[in-house]
Write a protein that holds these residues in place. Structure first.
Motif, PDB file in Angstrom:
ATOM      1  N   PRO A  82      -3.667 -10.339   2.523  1.00 61.53           N
ATOM      2  CA  PRO A  82      -2.444  -9.601   2.867  1.00 61.53           C
ATOM      3  C   PRO A  82      -1.445 -10.493   3.603  1.00 61.53           C
ATOM      4  O   PRO A  82      -1.837 -11.401   4.331  1.00 61.53           O
ATOM      5  CB  PRO A  82      -2.946  -8.498   3.793  1.00 61.53           C
ATOM      6  CG  PRO A  82      -4.254  -8.963   4.311  1.00 61.53           C
ATOM      7  CD  PRO A  82      -4.844  -9.845   3.251  1.00 61.53           C
ATOM      8  N   HIS A  83      -0.170 -10.195   3.423  1.00 62.61           N
ATOM      9  CA  HIS A  83       0.839 -11.081   3.998  1.00 62.61           C
ATOM     10  C   HIS A  83       1.236 -10.705   5.418  1.00 62.61           C
ATOM     11  O   HIS A  83       1.946 -11.444   6.103  1.00 62.61           O
ATOM     12  CB  HIS A  83       2.064 -11.160   3.095  1.00 62.61           C
ATOM     13  CG  HIS A  83       2.897 -12.376   3.352  1.00 62.61           C
ATOM     14  ND1 HIS A  83       3.994 -12.348   4.176  1.00 62.61           N
ATOM     15  CD2 HIS A  83       2.757 -13.649   2.951  1.00 62.61           C
ATOM     16  CE1 HIS A  83       4.511 -13.565   4.243  1.00 62.61           C
ATOM     17  NE2 HIS A  83       3.778 -14.371   3.517  1.00 62.61           N
TER      18      HIS A  83
ATOM     19  N   TYR B  25      -2.140  -5.982  -4.930  1.00 67.01           N
ATOM     20  CA  TYR B  25      -2.932  -5.149  -4.040  1.00 67.01           C
ATOM     21  C   TYR B  25      -3.924  -6.017  -3.260  1.00 67.01           C
ATOM     22  O   TYR B  25      -4.487  -6.974  -3.795  1.00 67.01           O
ATOM     23  CB  TYR B  25      -3.673  -4.101  -4.873  1.00 67.01           C
ATOM     24  CG  TYR B  25      -4.598  -3.239  -4.053  1.00 67.01           C
ATOM     25  CD1 TYR B  25      -4.087  -2.320  -3.134  1.00 67.01           C
ATOM     26  CD2 TYR B  25      -5.984  -3.346  -4.182  1.00 67.01           C
ATOM     27  CE1 TYR B  25      -4.938  -1.541  -2.373  1.00 67.01           C
ATOM     28  CE2 TYR B  25      -6.839  -2.557  -3.421  1.00 67.01           C
ATOM     29  CZ  TYR B  25      -6.303  -1.667  -2.520  1.00 67.01           C
ATOM     30  OH  TYR B  25      -7.144  -0.906  -1.765  1.00 67.01           O
ATOM     31  N   ASN B  26      -4.129  -5.683  -1.993  1.00 64.25           N
ATOM     32  CA  ASN B  26      -5.074  -6.400  -1.131  1.00 64.25           C
ATOM     33  C   ASN B  26      -6.345  -5.564  -0.985  1.00 64.25           C
ATOM     34  O   ASN B  26      -6.346  -4.585  -0.258  1.00 64.25           O
ATOM     35  CB  ASN B  26      -4.480  -6.645   0.265  1.00 64.25           C
ATOM     36  CG  ASN B  26      -3.055  -7.183   0.238  1.00 64.25           C
ATOM     37  OD1 ASN B  26      -2.181  -6.681   0.934  1.00 64.25           O
ATOM     38  ND2 ASN B  26      -2.807  -8.198  -0.571  1.00 64.25           N
ATOM     39  N   PRO B  27      -7.432  -5.948  -1.670  1.00 67.32           N
ATOM     40  CA  PRO B  27      -8.640  -5.113  -1.676  1.00 67.32           C
ATOM     41  C   PRO B  27      -9.191  -4.867  -0.267  1.00 67.32           C
ATOM     42  O   PRO B  27      -9.241  -5.764   0.565  1.00 67.32           O
ATOM     43  CB  PRO B  27      -9.628  -5.935  -2.504  1.00 67.32           C
ATOM     44  CG  PRO B  27      -8.775  -6.818  -3.352  1.00 67.32           C
ATOM     45  CD  PRO B  27      -7.581  -7.130  -2.520  1.00 67.32           C
TER      46      PRO B  27
ATOM     47  N   ASP C 118       0.820  -1.214   0.000  1.00 69.60           N
ATOM     48  CA  ASP C 118       0.000   0.000   0.000  1.00 69.60           C
ATOM     49  C   ASP C 118       0.855   1.265   0.000  1.00 69.60           C
ATOM     50  O   ASP C 118       0.355   2.349  -0.266  1.00 69.60           O
ATOM     51  CB  ASP C 118      -0.926   0.029   1.225  1.00 69.60           C
ATOM     52  CG  ASP C 118      -2.143  -0.877   1.046  1.00 69.60           C
ATOM     53  OD1 ASP C 118      -2.241  -1.534  -0.014  1.00 69.60           O
ATOM     54  OD2 ASP C 118      -2.986  -0.931   1.970  1.00 69.60           O
ATOM     55  N   VAL C 119       2.133   1.115   0.328  1.00 68.82           N
ATOM     56  CA  VAL C 119       3.033   2.275   0.324  1.00 68.82           C
ATOM     57  C   VAL C 119       3.613   2.470  -1.065  1.00 68.82           C
ATOM     58  O   VAL C 119       3.712   3.599  -1.559  1.00 68.82           O
ATOM     59  CB  VAL C 119       4.163   2.071   1.360  1.00 68.82           C
ATOM     60  CG1 VAL C 119       5.155   3.224   1.301  1.00 68.82           C
ATOM     61  CG2 VAL C 119       3.578   1.915   2.764  1.00 68.82           C
ATOM     62  N   GLY C 120       4.001   1.380  -1.709  1.00 66.82           N
ATOM     63  CA  GLY C 120       4.626   1.512  -3.022  1.00 66.82           C
ATOM     64  C   GLY C 120       4.871   0.167  -3.682  1.00 66.82           C
ATOM     65  O   GLY C 120       4.484  -0.884  -3.171  1.00 66.82           O
ATOM     66  N   PHE C 121       5.579   0.241  -4.817  1.00 62.06           N
ATOM     67  CA  PHE C 121       5.834  -0.918  -5.668  1.00 62.06           C
ATOM     68  C   PHE C 121       6.647  -1.977  -4.902  1.00 62.06           C
ATOM     69  O   PHE C 121       7.598  -1.651  -4.195  1.00 62.06           O
ATOM     70  CB  PHE C 121       6.583  -0.444  -6.909  1.00 62.06           C
ATOM     71  CG  PHE C 121       6.742  -1.480  -8.000  1.00 62.06           C
ATOM     72  CD1 PHE C 121       5.715  -2.364  -8.308  1.00 62.06           C
ATOM     73  CD2 PHE C 121       7.917  -1.528  -8.750  1.00 62.06           C
ATOM     74  CE1 PHE C 121       5.868  -3.301  -9.329  1.00 62.06           C
ATOM     75  CE2 PHE C 121       8.070  -2.452  -9.778  1.00 62.06           C
ATOM     76  CZ  PHE C 121       7.043  -3.337 -10.064  1.00 62.06           C
ATOM     77  N   TYR C 122       6.283  -3.238  -5.093  1.00 61.37           N
ATOM     78  CA  TYR C 122       6.834  -4.323  -4.270  1.00 61.37           C
ATOM     79  C   TYR C 122       7.085  -5.537  -5.163  1.00 61.37           C
ATOM     80  O   TYR C 122       6.431  -6.585  -5.024  1.00 61.37           O
ATOM     81  CB  TYR C 122       5.794  -4.682  -3.200  1.00 61.37           C
ATOM     82  CG  TYR C 122       6.307  -5.092  -1.835  1.00 61.37           C
ATOM     83  CD1 TYR C 122       7.186  -6.161  -1.660  1.00 61.37           C
ATOM     84  CD2 TYR C 122       5.863  -4.431  -0.691  1.00 61.37           C
ATOM     85  CE1 TYR C 122       7.600  -6.539  -0.400  1.00 61.37           C
ATOM     86  CE2 TYR C 122       6.274  -4.806   0.576  1.00 61.37           C
ATOM     87  CZ  TYR C 122       7.146  -5.856   0.722  1.00 61.37           C
ATOM     88  OH  TYR C 122       7.551  -6.227   1.980  1.00 61.37           O
TER      89      TYR C 122
ATOM     90  N   LYS D 135      -0.844 -15.131  -1.717  1.00 60.51           N
ATOM     91  CA  LYS D 135      -0.175 -14.636  -2.920  1.00 60.51           C
ATOM     92  C   LYS D 135      -1.235 -14.467  -4.004  1.00 60.51           C
ATOM     93  O   LYS D 135      -1.687 -13.360  -4.288  1.00 60.51           O
ATOM     94  CB  LYS D 135       0.919 -15.614  -3.374  1.00 60.51           C
ATOM     95  CG  LYS D 135       2.051 -15.731  -2.367  1.00 60.51           C
ATOM     96  CD  LYS D 135       3.117 -16.733  -2.793  1.00 60.51           C
ATOM     97  CE  LYS D 135       4.200 -16.816  -1.714  1.00 60.51           C
ATOM     98  NZ  LYS D 135       5.221 -17.806  -2.023  1.00 60.51           N
ATOM     99  N   THR D 136      -1.654 -15.586  -4.548  1.00 66.05           N
ATOM    100  CA  THR D 136      -2.539 -15.560  -5.714  1.00 66.05           C
ATOM    101  C   THR D 136      -3.911 -14.953  -5.417  1.00 66.05           C
ATOM    102  O   THR D 136      -4.508 -14.317  -6.285  1.00 66.05           O
ATOM    103  CB  THR D 136      -2.719 -17.015  -6.210  1.00 66.05           C
ATOM    104  OG1 THR D 136      -1.438 -17.637  -6.223  1.00 66.05           O
ATOM    105  CG2 THR D 136      -3.309 -17.035  -7.595  1.00 66.05           C
TER     106      THR D 136
END
Lengths: 442, 509
Positions: B283-284, B88-90, B75-79, B278-279
């Motif tokens: 969220p992790h 992204y985790n809705p 949510d902060v940036g590209f990972y 993942k798929t």
């Protein structure tokens, strides 16, 4: 992604169609039909659908929950969910780039410290999947450390923990030797009769599955006489606000369920296994461990450490295959224990004990209800009913009560018994309602 | 000692607060209080209270918010962390998982009070089976590695049921495999045999042919493999393993490339795990919770762990009566909260949305690979699937290693790719952009990489000494391992043994 973006990207890649990117998949295994999964939903539709599903469950917000047995309905401070919902925490992966994940790493270090302090052990790891797998892995550590192949486990330990341990151990050619219970506790002489030169560890669950207090100290002595380790298993570590910590009675490992530290019931998961140990076992314990160090400028910082134990370095020679663990639940635990603090954990434990005894006294005063076991207990106790416990718990639903666990499913000999749990979250009004309802059913 | 500093050391919670302070108040005890000695015998009681923090709620909140600001999430940036599918985790998934009707269910409630939860599990199982192309699944494993362990136990139970448990003792694992594969096989009591990769990054079929035989229990494979490449020889590989009497295990870490496009079951896999974290967008959490359900072929269904979720007309129930089951590998039923999120994701996406996600993941990866190809050596020159692997070896002569490049990325506010994995590629950078990133983000990442390459050529020390802008700079990992400091130890207390003893040293009971 807009069509224009997609087109531009395909052009840049040098293909006319996305299909070209899948051309290396043999034609005979391409799926030539849509998946048989319902059409997608907009957020508002999904919210309605999920609310409908959730509404068909009787939750502990609407029902007074007297179920425990490894999952506990404790009060959770509002700040816990607010803080673990910080995006920087919950959308992070495992902290592989320590310089930008100091938040998770420091919180893990703090969590490890809190666990070590509460259990009276020298160190703790970053978490296991749950209490049951933590016990199983502790048994594996004991076998590896001693080079022996048997673990002595009381029948009075959580039945699911025993099942999980049996599954894990069997695949490595290791055995579990079960110890019967008498009067709701594990007799030390029965333990002694089963411990010998092949025993890697003696397990003691404290309090045990029935809520009763075991003579853990005596079991530690028996283990020690034969060079075996003592593994303490704790399904509700909030008991440690009041009860003797495993470190004080000589446990080599203290493992258990960390759910009571700020994780909701959530139908059995996600929870977290805690895993604490004596310092000499540090290179044998499974899972992630955060450690303090310094950076190039001398600032204190944290990293994942002792990684040569782990699967991504050691592969088939790792101490365990665990990789992803329960970091966010461990964070919740750190926040919870910070908010409750020194005074709070003692008060929670004290209220659990007082309320459980209040209910137990009131229930056993009823006709057709009696205490199944005589000894001291913490916040769970077993009552014997004249009526069928399965039927009683079903009828208690009419009074908005989740009335405990009928023990027949795990202990056929206790088919007339009910395991009842009282946490600080239960009110006197709820307990009185339970007693009144039970009076009419038992 | 403020809560908002972003650079340098940050106080521990144990270094804050004052005696007597607390951050949460319980309701007063509403039953008559008995003397505690009358309820709990003295010898069972703790003599010293645990030395926990003593802070107010605002202090605690500032502390943990402060820590969160020293952390990085998608949510902060590209990972673009390869093999980890940081999509992204809705947010709706978090909202619905928090509904009391899911979050406040006790696992031992009577079945009639959890029908909605069981229905969700039942249907999630069916969706995962449809995606896998297999018959039944269990949602019990808590993570991918846990799924692997269970899958191998099922493999073993299958061979034992055929009287071959004692002869089939070897599990084949490619040299490019995730570390969990060999670790799980060993934990299940198997001997691990490594299979070489060929020049195109796939399993070397000739090498495999020489290794399979009557001792083979099975082969563990991820497809696309850890180079992000589809195993073109998958049908030949499956035939070889099956002809030898072994089973095929699918490591689903890379399943984001194949949803609705092809199915592991159709490729010949017998056991499949998925990583819901993942798929399926859960969220992790900074290292978990995850969830690693496994799906199996019809012949293996009897070996699934107990309980399974079954349906009888309108009624859903848990089935514990499965005599051939491998047993139980987790308490209760698995990480239910993750199942709720994954179910919500699948229902949001639908069949078409899932396929579109995989297509876009593959487009994004190929686009970014194309953009970065001039700067690095591409491990294998082919179209990739959801991720790709580059080698930074050309910069070694300038004294800059892949690790340095990764650390320099942090200065630009981007999480580094997976580095030094797979092991078969020198100075590897494994990049997985996922489908939820825009073209602009990918372009920006490519520009930053170009900038870093310029820096390597003009001022290699800048890169070698990176990061410069992060809360702390490069940390001394050797020291952390050599002198383990795993728990905070108040200055007054002593250390025990080879580790910093932390709280244990201060608690005598």
């Amino acid at each position: 992604m807009t069509d224009a973006d997609r087109r531009a990207m395909l052009n840049a890649i040098g293909v006319a169609d996305v299909e070209e990117l899948f051309a290396d998949i043999p034609a005979e295994i391409r799926l030539r039909r849509p998946l048989n999964i319902p059409e997608g939903m907009a957020e508002a539709e999904l919210r309605r659908h999920m609310a409908e599903l959730a509404g068909r469950n009787a939750d502990a917000g609407r029902y007074a929950c007297f179920l425990g047995a490894g999952a506990y309905d404790h009060l959770i401070p509002a700040a816990v969910s607010q803080l673990v919902s910080r995006n920087e925490f919950y959308t992070s992966y495992t902290p592989y780039q320590a310089e930008i994940t100091q938040g998770v790493l420091q919180a893990t270090y703090e969590y490890q410290t809190l666990v070590a302090e509460l259990t009276g052990m020298e160190l703790a790891n970053a978490s296991m999947y749950d209490g049951a797998t933590a016990m199983a892995e502790a048994c594996l550590v004991a076998c590896a450390h001693t080079g022996r192949d048997r673990v002595v486990v009381p029948r009075a330990a959580h039945p699911e923990y025993r099942q999980v341990s049996a599954t894990y151990l069997r695949h490595q050619g290791l055995e579990i030797v079960e110890v019967p219970f008498r009067d709701g506790v594990t007799p030390v002489d029965e333990v002694r009769a089963r411990v010998d030169g092949r025993t890697a560890a003696v397990v003691v669950q404290q309090p045990n599955f029935f809520g009763c207090l075991e003579d853990a100290e005596a079991m530690a002595e028996v283990a020690q006489e034969h060079g075996a380790l003592l593994i303490a298993v704790i399904t509700d570590p909030l008991s440690l606000g009041l009860l003797q910590p495993p470190g004080a009675y000589g446990a080599h490992m203290a493992v258990g369920e960390g759910q009571p530290w700020g994780s909701p019931l959530s139908f059995g998961g996600p929870y977290l296994g805690f895993f604490a140990a004596q310092g000499k076992l540090v290179r044998r314990i499974p899972g992630r461990i955060a450690g303090a160090t310094v950076d190039r400028d001398g600032n204190r910082g944290y990293v994942l450490t002792l990684q040569t134990r782990e699967q991504h370095i050691r592969r088939e020679r790792a101490t365990s295959n665990i990789c992803t663990n329960q970091a966010l639940n461990a964070l919740a635990a750190a926040v919870y224990l910070t908010l409750l603090g020194k005074e709070g954990v003692r008060e929670v434990a004290g209220q659990c004990v007082q309320k459980a005894h209040y209910l137990q006294r009131a229930m056993t005063a009823l006709e057709g209800v009696s205490a199944a076991f005589p000894g001291p207990f913490f916040h769970e106790f077993v009552v014997r009913l004249s009526a069928d416990p399965e039927e009683v718990t079903r009828r208690l639903l009419d009074y908005q009560i989740l009335g405990g666990l009928p023990l027949g499913r795990f202990y056929p000999e206790l088919a007339d018994c009910l395991l009842v749990c009282v946490t600080e979250a239960r009110t006197r009004e709820e307990m009185d309602r339970f007693v009144t309802a039970l009076g009419g059913l038992a | 000692m403020t809560g908002y500093q972003l650079k340098g050391s940050f106080p521990l919670i144990f270094e804050r607060g004052a005696p007597g302070r607390r951050g949460y108040r319980l309701p007063p005890l509403d039953v008559p209080e008995q003397p505690i000695e009358a309820l709990i015998p003295d010898r069972h009681q703790r003599t010293n209270p645990p030395a926990l923090p003593e802070v107010s709620e605002p202090e605690a909140v500032r502390h943990f918010v402060g820590l969160s600001r020293r952390n990085y999430g998608v949510d902060v940036g590209f990972y673009p962390l390869g093999s980890c599918t940081m999509k992204y985790n809705p947010k709706i998934n978090e909202e619905v998982a928090a509904l009391p009707g899911f979050a406040r269910l006790h696992p031992y409630q009577p079945e009639e009070t959890v029908q909605g939860a069981l229905e969700l599990m039942y249907n999630l199982e069916r969706y995962l089976c449809e995606i896998a192309g297999l018959s039944r699944a269990t949602l019990q494993p808590a993570a991918g590695a846990h799924g692997e362990l269970l899958g191998l136990m099922i493999m073993r139970a299958y061979h034992e049921s055929r009287g071959e448990g004692h002869t089939r003792r070897e599990v084949l694992v490619p040299d490019s495999a995730h570390g969990t594969n060999p670790a799980s096989a060993a934990m299940c009591g198997y001997r691990v045999v490594e299979v070489q990769s060929n020049a195109r990054g796939g399993v070397d079929v000739a090498a495999l042919r020489a290794l399979v035989g009557p001792k083979t229990a099975g082969l563990m494979l991820t497809n696309p493999n850890t180079l992000g490449l589809f195993e073109e020889d998958i049908l030949e590989i499956a035939r070889l393993v099956h002809d030898a009497g072994g089973l095929l295990y699918y490591d689903g870490a890379n399943a984001n490339a194949i949803l609705g496009i092809c199915r592991p079951g159709d490729m010949g896999f017998d056991i499949v795990h998925f990583n819901l974290h993942k798929t399926f967008s859960t969220p992790h959490g900074g290292g978990g919770p995850g969830s690693g359900p496994i799906a199996v072929r019809e012949e293996l269904v009897p070996f699934l762990p107990v309980p399974t979720v079954e349906r009888d007309g309108d009624r859903y129930y848990l089935d514990f009566d499965r005599p051939q089951s491998v047993g139980r590998i987790k308490g209760f039923y698995g990480n239910f909260g993750m199942m709720v999120r994954a179910y919500a994701y699948i229902r949001t996406m639908g069949a078409a949305g899932l396929k579109a996600a995989s297509e876009q993941a593959v487009i994004n990866a190929n686009y970014l690979m194309k953009r970065l190809a001039p700067l690095f050596d591409v491990a294998v020159d082919r179209y990739c699937k959801h991720e790709f692997v580059l080698s930074g070896r050309r910069y070694k002569r300038l004294g800059v290693r892949t690790l340095d490049i990764a650390k320099r990325l942090l200065d630009y506010g981007i999480h580094a790719p997976t580095v030094y994995f797979p092991l078969i590629v020198e100075e590897a950078l494994m990049i997985e952009p996922t489908e939820t990133e825009t073209k602009e983000t990918l372009d920006e990442f490519a520009r930053v990489m170009e900038q870093i390459v310029r820096e390597i050529e003009e001022d290699p020390d800048l890169v070698r000494n990176a990061p410069h802008e992060t809360p702390v700079r490069r940390l001394d990992e050797a020291r952390a391992a050599r002198q383990p400091d795993l728990c905070f130890c108040a200055p007054a207390s002593s250390t025990v043994g080879e580790v910093n003893a932390g709280g244990g040293g201060r608690t005598d009971g």
